[in-house]
Design a protein around this motif. Sequence first.
Motif, PDB file in Angstrom:
ATOM      1  N   PRO A  90     -53.177 -14.241 116.173  1.00 53.99           N
ATOM      2  CA  PRO A  90     -54.292 -13.549 115.500  1.00 53.99           C
ATOM      3  C   PRO A  90     -54.308 -12.057 115.844  1.00 53.99           C
ATOM      4  O   PRO A  90     -54.055 -11.673 116.980  1.00 53.99           O
ATOM      5  CB  PRO A  90     -55.537 -14.259 116.049  1.00 53.99           C
ATOM      6  CG  PRO A  90     -55.057 -15.602 116.474  1.00 53.99           C
ATOM      7  CD  PRO A  90     -53.629 -15.419 116.930  1.00 53.99           C
ATOM      8  N   ARG A 136     -55.295  -4.592 113.324  1.00 54.34           N
ATOM      9  CA  ARG A 136     -55.660  -4.698 111.905  1.00 54.34           C
ATOM     10  C   ARG A 136     -55.895  -3.301 111.313  1.00 54.34           C
ATOM     11  O   ARG A 136     -55.417  -2.988 110.225  1.00 54.34           O
ATOM     12  CB  ARG A 136     -56.914  -5.568 111.782  1.00 54.34           C
ATOM     13  CG  ARG A 136     -57.374  -5.758 110.375  1.00 54.34           C
ATOM     14  CD  ARG A 136     -58.580  -6.692 110.289  1.00 54.34           C
ATOM     15  NE  ARG A 136     -59.111  -6.641 108.946  1.00 54.34           N
ATOM     16  CZ  ARG A 136     -59.967  -5.722 108.530  1.00 54.34           C
ATOM     17  NH1 ARG A 136     -60.421  -4.796 109.353  1.00 54.34           N
ATOM     18  NH2 ARG A 136     -60.379  -5.728 107.269  1.00 54.34           N
ATOM     19  N   ASN A 145     -57.044 -11.490 106.890  1.00 50.62           N
ATOM     20  CA  ASN A 145     -57.436 -10.215 107.498  1.00 50.62           C
ATOM     21  C   ASN A 145     -57.762  -9.156 106.451  1.00 50.62           C
ATOM     22  O   ASN A 145     -58.405  -8.156 106.753  1.00 50.62           O
ATOM     23  CB  ASN A 145     -56.291  -9.650 108.356  1.00 50.62           C
ATOM     24  CG  ASN A 145     -56.191 -10.350 109.686  1.00 50.62           C
ATOM     25  OD1 ASN A 145     -57.084 -10.218 110.506  1.00 50.62           O
ATOM     26  ND2 ASN A 145     -55.116 -11.097 109.882  1.00 50.62           N
TER      27      ASN A 145
END
Length: 289
Positions: A31, A37, A68
Amino acid sequence: MSLAEQRAEFEFTAFGGPAGAEVTGLDLSVPLDAAAREAILEAFLAHHVLVFRDQDLTPEAQHAFTLNFGELENHVIRLADGKPPPLVHIISNLDADGQPTAKPYSHGNYFWHTDKSYHAIPSLATLLHAREVPPAGGDTLFANTARAYDRLDAATKARIADLRVEHSWEASRANTGNRPATEEEKRERPPVVHPLVRTHPESGAKCLYLGMHSSHIVGMDHEEGRALLAELQDHATRDDLVYVHEWRPGDLVMWDNRCTMHRADANYDMAAHRRVLHRTVVKGTAAPA
Ligand code: OGA
Ligand code: MN
Protein backbone atom coordinates in the motif's frame (compact mmCIF):
# COMPACT_ATOMS: atom_id res chain seq x y z
CA MET A 1 12.94 -4.16 2.60
CA SER A 2 11.08 -1.77 4.87
CA LEU A 3 8.81 0.85 3.38
CA ALA A 4 11.23 3.62 4.41
CA GLU A 5 14.15 1.92 2.66
CA GLN A 6 12.02 1.32 -0.38
CA ARG A 7 10.97 4.98 -0.50
CA ALA A 8 14.57 6.10 -0.35
CA GLU A 9 15.26 4.18 -3.56
CA PHE A 10 12.15 4.98 -5.51
CA GLU A 11 12.84 7.40 -8.32
CA PHE A 12 11.40 8.99 -11.43
CA THR A 13 13.38 9.39 -14.64
CA ALA A 14 11.78 11.42 -17.40
CA PHE A 15 12.27 9.97 -20.88
CA GLY A 16 12.85 13.50 -22.18
CA GLY A 17 10.48 13.14 -25.14
CA PRO A 18 6.90 14.32 -25.60
CA ALA A 19 5.61 12.20 -22.68
CA GLY A 20 6.68 9.54 -20.24
CA ALA A 21 8.77 8.89 -17.16
CA GLU A 22 10.07 5.68 -15.67
CA VAL A 23 9.47 4.82 -12.02
CA THR A 24 11.89 2.36 -10.46
CA GLY A 25 12.42 1.00 -6.97
CA LEU A 26 8.76 0.93 -5.97
CA ASP A 27 6.72 -2.20 -5.29
CA LEU A 28 3.10 -1.37 -6.08
CA SER A 29 1.79 -4.44 -4.27
CA VAL A 30 2.61 -2.64 -0.99
CA PRO A 31 0.00 0.00 0.00
CA LEU A 32 1.22 3.52 -0.85
CA ASP A 33 1.64 6.08 1.89
CA ALA A 34 0.40 9.64 1.36
CA ALA A 35 3.81 11.00 0.35
CA ALA A 36 4.38 8.32 -2.30
CA ARG A 37 0.89 8.88 -3.67
CA GLU A 38 1.52 12.64 -3.89
CA ALA A 39 4.85 12.09 -5.63
CA ILE A 40 3.20 9.78 -8.17
CA LEU A 41 0.39 12.25 -8.83
CA GLU A 42 2.86 15.09 -9.34
CA ALA A 43 4.91 13.04 -11.81
CA PHE A 44 1.73 11.87 -13.54
CA LEU A 45 0.67 15.47 -14.15
CA ALA A 46 4.13 16.45 -15.36
CA HIS A 47 4.81 13.47 -17.65
CA HIS A 48 1.30 12.15 -18.59
CA VAL A 49 2.53 8.55 -18.89
CA LEU A 50 4.24 6.75 -15.99
CA VAL A 51 6.05 3.46 -16.53
CA PHE A 52 6.43 1.50 -13.27
CA ARG A 53 9.04 -1.19 -13.90
CA ASP A 54 9.33 -4.71 -12.49
CA GLN A 55 5.88 -5.16 -11.00
CA ASP A 56 4.19 -8.49 -10.32
CA LEU A 57 0.66 -7.61 -9.31
CA THR A 58 -2.30 -9.88 -8.74
CA PRO A 59 -5.57 -8.44 -10.09
CA GLU A 60 -6.49 -7.62 -6.46
CA ALA A 61 -3.25 -5.67 -5.98
CA GLN A 62 -3.74 -3.79 -9.27
CA HIS A 63 -7.31 -2.98 -8.19
CA ALA A 64 -6.07 -1.68 -4.83
CA PHE A 65 -3.31 0.43 -6.45
CA THR A 66 -5.80 1.91 -8.93
CA LEU A 67 -8.10 2.99 -6.09
CA ASN A 68 -5.41 5.50 -5.05
CA PHE A 69 -6.45 7.61 -8.03
CA GLY A 70 -10.25 7.35 -8.01
CA GLU A 71 -13.15 5.02 -8.66
CA LEU A 72 -12.89 2.16 -11.16
CA GLU A 73 -14.83 2.34 -14.42
CA ASN A 74 -17.10 -0.38 -15.77
CA HIS A 75 -17.47 -1.23 -19.47
CA VAL A 76 -20.10 -1.34 -22.19
CA ILE A 77 -18.53 -4.30 -23.97
CA ARG A 78 -19.76 -7.81 -23.07
CA LEU A 79 -17.57 -10.90 -23.09
CA ALA A 80 -18.33 -13.90 -25.29
CA ASP A 81 -20.49 -15.32 -22.44
CA GLY A 82 -22.59 -12.11 -22.35
CA LYS A 83 -21.17 -10.93 -19.03
CA PRO A 84 -19.46 -7.59 -18.42
CA PRO A 85 -15.70 -7.84 -17.92
CA PRO A 86 -14.42 -7.71 -14.36
CA LEU A 87 -13.02 -4.38 -13.10
CA VAL A 88 -9.53 -5.74 -13.70
CA HIS A 89 -9.89 -7.15 -17.19
CA ILE A 90 -7.61 -8.61 -19.80
CA ILE A 91 -6.41 -7.03 -23.03
CA SER A 92 -4.93 -9.75 -25.19
CA ASN A 93 -4.49 -11.16 -28.66
CA LEU A 94 -5.76 -14.59 -27.54
CA ASP A 95 -8.74 -16.36 -29.06
CA ALA A 96 -11.45 -18.31 -27.20
CA ASP A 97 -9.05 -21.26 -26.90
CA GLY A 98 -6.30 -19.13 -25.41
CA GLN A 99 -4.17 -19.17 -28.56
CA PRO A 100 -2.59 -16.07 -30.12
CA THR A 101 -4.50 -14.84 -33.15
CA ALA A 102 -3.99 -12.10 -35.73
CA LYS A 103 -7.73 -11.36 -35.47
CA PRO A 104 -8.43 -10.63 -31.79
CA TYR A 105 -11.97 -10.26 -30.45
CA SER A 106 -11.71 -6.47 -30.66
CA HIS A 107 -9.08 -4.61 -32.67
CA GLY A 108 -10.31 -1.11 -31.73
CA ASN A 109 -7.22 -0.41 -29.63
CA TYR A 110 -5.11 -0.27 -32.79
CA PHE A 111 -6.67 3.10 -33.73
CA TRP A 112 -5.78 6.40 -32.05
CA HIS A 113 -8.15 7.21 -29.19
CA THR A 114 -8.54 8.49 -25.69
CA ASP A 115 -10.35 6.06 -23.42
CA LYS A 116 -14.12 6.36 -23.18
CA SER A 117 -14.45 9.71 -24.90
CA TYR A 118 -17.98 8.44 -25.68
CA HIS A 119 -18.87 9.03 -22.00
CA ALA A 120 -20.16 12.40 -20.80
CA ILE A 121 -17.44 12.14 -18.15
CA PRO A 122 -14.59 10.26 -19.85
CA SER A 123 -11.95 8.19 -18.10
CA LEU A 124 -9.26 10.00 -16.18
CA ALA A 125 -6.51 7.38 -16.29
CA THR A 126 -5.91 3.88 -17.59
CA LEU A 127 -3.48 1.35 -16.16
CA LEU A 128 -2.08 -1.57 -18.15
CA HIS A 129 0.08 -4.19 -16.51
CA ALA A 130 2.15 -6.39 -18.84
CA ARG A 131 1.84 -10.06 -17.90
CA GLU A 132 3.04 -11.56 -21.20
CA VAL A 133 4.52 -9.54 -24.05
CA PRO A 134 6.06 -10.47 -27.40
CA PRO A 135 9.87 -10.68 -27.56
CA ALA A 136 9.80 -7.47 -29.61
CA GLY A 137 7.03 -5.17 -30.82
CA GLY A 138 3.44 -4.99 -29.63
CA ASP A 139 4.23 -1.43 -28.57
CA THR A 140 1.76 1.17 -27.31
CA LEU A 141 2.03 4.69 -28.73
CA PHE A 142 1.11 7.81 -26.75
CA ALA A 143 0.55 11.24 -28.35
CA ASN A 144 0.77 14.40 -26.25
CA THR A 145 -2.40 16.31 -27.19
CA ALA A 146 -1.52 19.37 -25.09
CA ARG A 147 1.70 19.81 -27.04
CA ALA A 148 -0.25 19.15 -30.25
CA TYR A 149 -2.59 22.01 -29.40
CA ASP A 150 0.34 24.32 -28.57
CA ARG A 151 1.96 23.59 -31.91
CA LEU A 152 -1.09 24.69 -33.93
CA ASP A 153 -0.80 28.03 -35.69
CA ALA A 154 -2.84 30.95 -34.34
CA ALA A 155 -5.34 30.86 -37.20
CA THR A 156 -6.14 27.19 -36.57
CA LYS A 157 -6.44 27.77 -32.82
CA ALA A 158 -8.92 30.56 -33.51
CA ARG A 159 -10.84 28.45 -36.03
CA ILE A 160 -11.32 25.49 -33.69
CA ALA A 161 -11.71 27.39 -30.39
CA ASP A 162 -15.46 26.93 -30.04
CA LEU A 163 -16.00 23.74 -32.01
CA ARG A 164 -17.75 20.79 -30.39
CA VAL A 165 -17.46 17.15 -31.37
CA GLU A 166 -19.96 14.33 -31.07
CA HIS A 167 -18.45 11.07 -29.79
CA SER A 168 -20.28 7.77 -29.56
CA TRP A 169 -19.85 4.05 -29.12
CA GLU A 170 -21.75 3.64 -32.39
CA ALA A 171 -19.31 5.90 -34.30
CA SER A 172 -16.39 4.14 -32.65
CA ARG A 173 -17.52 0.74 -33.88
CA ALA A 174 -18.05 2.11 -37.39
CA ASN A 175 -14.72 4.00 -37.46
CA THR A 176 -12.81 0.86 -36.59
CA GLY A 177 -14.71 -1.59 -38.78
CA ASN A 178 -15.82 -3.58 -35.73
CA ARG A 179 -19.23 -5.31 -35.61
CA PRO A 180 -21.84 -2.54 -35.38
CA ALA A 181 -23.07 -1.37 -31.98
CA THR A 182 -26.15 -3.28 -30.79
CA GLU A 183 -29.41 -1.47 -29.98
CA GLU A 184 -28.80 -2.22 -26.31
CA GLU A 185 -25.29 -0.74 -26.44
CA LYS A 186 -26.64 2.36 -28.18
CA ARG A 187 -29.28 2.79 -25.46
CA GLU A 188 -26.64 2.32 -22.77
CA ARG A 189 -24.16 4.71 -24.37
CA PRO A 190 -26.00 7.46 -26.29
CA PRO A 191 -23.84 10.02 -28.17
CA VAL A 192 -22.18 12.77 -26.15
CA VAL A 193 -20.65 16.10 -27.14
CA HIS A 194 -17.25 17.40 -25.99
CA PRO A 195 -15.33 20.55 -26.85
CA LEU A 196 -12.68 19.90 -29.52
CA VAL A 197 -10.26 21.83 -27.29
CA ARG A 198 -10.57 20.67 -23.70
CA THR A 199 -8.89 22.29 -20.73
CA HIS A 200 -7.08 19.84 -18.48
CA PRO A 201 -8.80 20.26 -15.08
CA GLU A 202 -5.57 20.07 -13.10
CA SER A 203 -2.82 21.54 -15.30
CA GLY A 204 -5.06 24.06 -17.09
CA ALA A 205 -3.44 23.03 -20.42
CA LYS A 206 -5.56 23.16 -23.57
CA CYS A 207 -5.63 19.77 -25.28
CA LEU A 208 -7.01 18.48 -28.58
CA TYR A 209 -9.76 15.98 -27.87
CA LEU A 210 -10.56 13.61 -30.74
CA GLY A 211 -9.80 10.03 -31.85
CA MET A 212 -11.62 6.92 -32.99
CA HIS A 213 -14.73 7.43 -30.84
CA SER A 214 -15.49 10.76 -32.51
CA SER A 215 -18.23 11.04 -35.10
CA HIS A 216 -18.42 14.60 -36.45
CA ILE A 217 -18.21 18.30 -35.57
CA VAL A 218 -21.53 19.65 -34.35
CA GLY A 219 -23.11 22.13 -36.79
CA MET A 220 -20.50 21.58 -39.53
CA ASP A 221 -21.02 19.68 -42.77
CA HIS A 222 -20.42 16.03 -41.82
CA GLU A 223 -17.60 15.31 -44.28
CA GLU A 224 -15.95 18.69 -43.79
CA GLY A 225 -15.94 18.11 -40.03
CA ARG A 226 -14.52 14.63 -40.37
CA ALA A 227 -11.79 15.90 -42.68
CA LEU A 228 -10.83 18.54 -40.11
CA LEU A 229 -10.74 15.90 -37.35
CA ALA A 230 -8.54 13.68 -39.51
CA GLU A 231 -6.19 16.59 -40.27
CA LEU A 232 -5.89 17.48 -36.56
CA GLN A 233 -5.31 13.85 -35.67
CA ASP A 234 -2.50 13.58 -38.23
CA HIS A 235 -0.96 16.70 -36.74
CA ALA A 236 -1.31 15.38 -33.16
CA THR A 237 0.25 12.01 -33.91
CA ARG A 238 3.39 13.15 -35.70
CA ASP A 239 6.48 11.28 -34.55
CA ASP A 240 7.83 14.18 -32.51
CA LEU A 241 4.64 14.28 -30.42
CA VAL A 242 4.56 10.53 -29.75
CA TYR A 243 6.19 8.40 -27.06
CA VAL A 244 6.51 4.77 -28.13
CA HIS A 245 6.30 2.38 -25.21
CA GLU A 246 8.21 -0.85 -25.79
CA TRP A 247 6.84 -3.24 -23.20
CA ARG A 248 8.93 -5.24 -20.77
CA PRO A 249 7.25 -7.97 -18.75
CA GLY A 250 6.21 -6.51 -15.39
CA ASP A 251 5.69 -2.95 -16.65
CA LEU A 252 2.68 -1.16 -15.31
CA VAL A 253 1.89 1.88 -17.45
CA MET A 254 -0.53 4.52 -16.21
CA TRP A 255 -1.60 7.31 -18.56
CA ASP A 256 -3.64 10.49 -18.45
CA ASN A 257 -6.50 10.26 -20.94
CA ARG A 258 -7.19 13.98 -20.60
CA CYS A 259 -4.02 15.08 -22.41
CA THR A 260 -2.96 12.05 -24.46
CA MET A 261 -4.24 9.75 -27.19
CA HIS A 262 -2.91 6.23 -27.56
CA ARG A 263 -3.03 3.16 -29.73
CA ALA A 264 -1.57 -0.31 -29.84
CA ASP A 265 0.88 -1.12 -32.61
CA ALA A 266 0.53 -4.47 -34.40
CA ASN A 267 4.30 -4.47 -35.02
CA TYR A 268 4.75 -8.13 -34.08
CA ASP A 269 3.61 -11.50 -35.34
CA MET A 270 0.22 -11.55 -33.61
CA ALA A 271 -0.53 -15.13 -34.55
CA ALA A 272 2.75 -16.36 -33.02
CA HIS A 273 3.31 -14.40 -29.79
CA ARG A 274 1.14 -13.90 -26.72
CA ARG A 275 0.40 -10.33 -25.58
CA VAL A 276 -1.56 -10.26 -22.32
CA LEU A 277 -2.07 -7.14 -20.22
CA HIS A 278 -4.27 -6.51 -17.17
CA ARG A 279 -6.25 -3.30 -17.36
CA THR A 280 -7.95 -0.97 -14.91
CA VAL A 281 -9.57 2.37 -15.67
CA VAL A 282 -10.10 5.33 -13.34
CA LYS A 283 -13.34 7.27 -13.82
CA GLY A 284 -13.14 10.95 -14.59
CA THR A 285 -14.42 13.36 -11.98
CA ALA A 286 -15.93 16.20 -14.03
CA ALA A 287 -16.34 17.10 -17.67
CA PRO A 288 -13.60 19.66 -18.41
CA ALA A 289 -14.63 22.59 -20.59
C1 OGA B 1 -6.30 0.34 -23.69
C2 OGA B 1 -5.60 0.36 -24.97
C3 OGA B 1 -3.60 -0.35 -26.11
C4 OGA B 1 -2.66 -1.51 -26.10
O1 OGA B 1 -6.07 -0.60 -22.91
O2 OGA B 1 -7.09 1.27 -23.44
O3 OGA B 1 -5.96 1.12 -25.83
O4 OGA B 1 -1.50 -1.30 -26.52
N1 OGA B 1 -4.56 -0.48 -25.10
O5 OGA B 1 -3.05 -2.61 -25.72
MN1 MN C 1 -7.44 2.54 -24.98
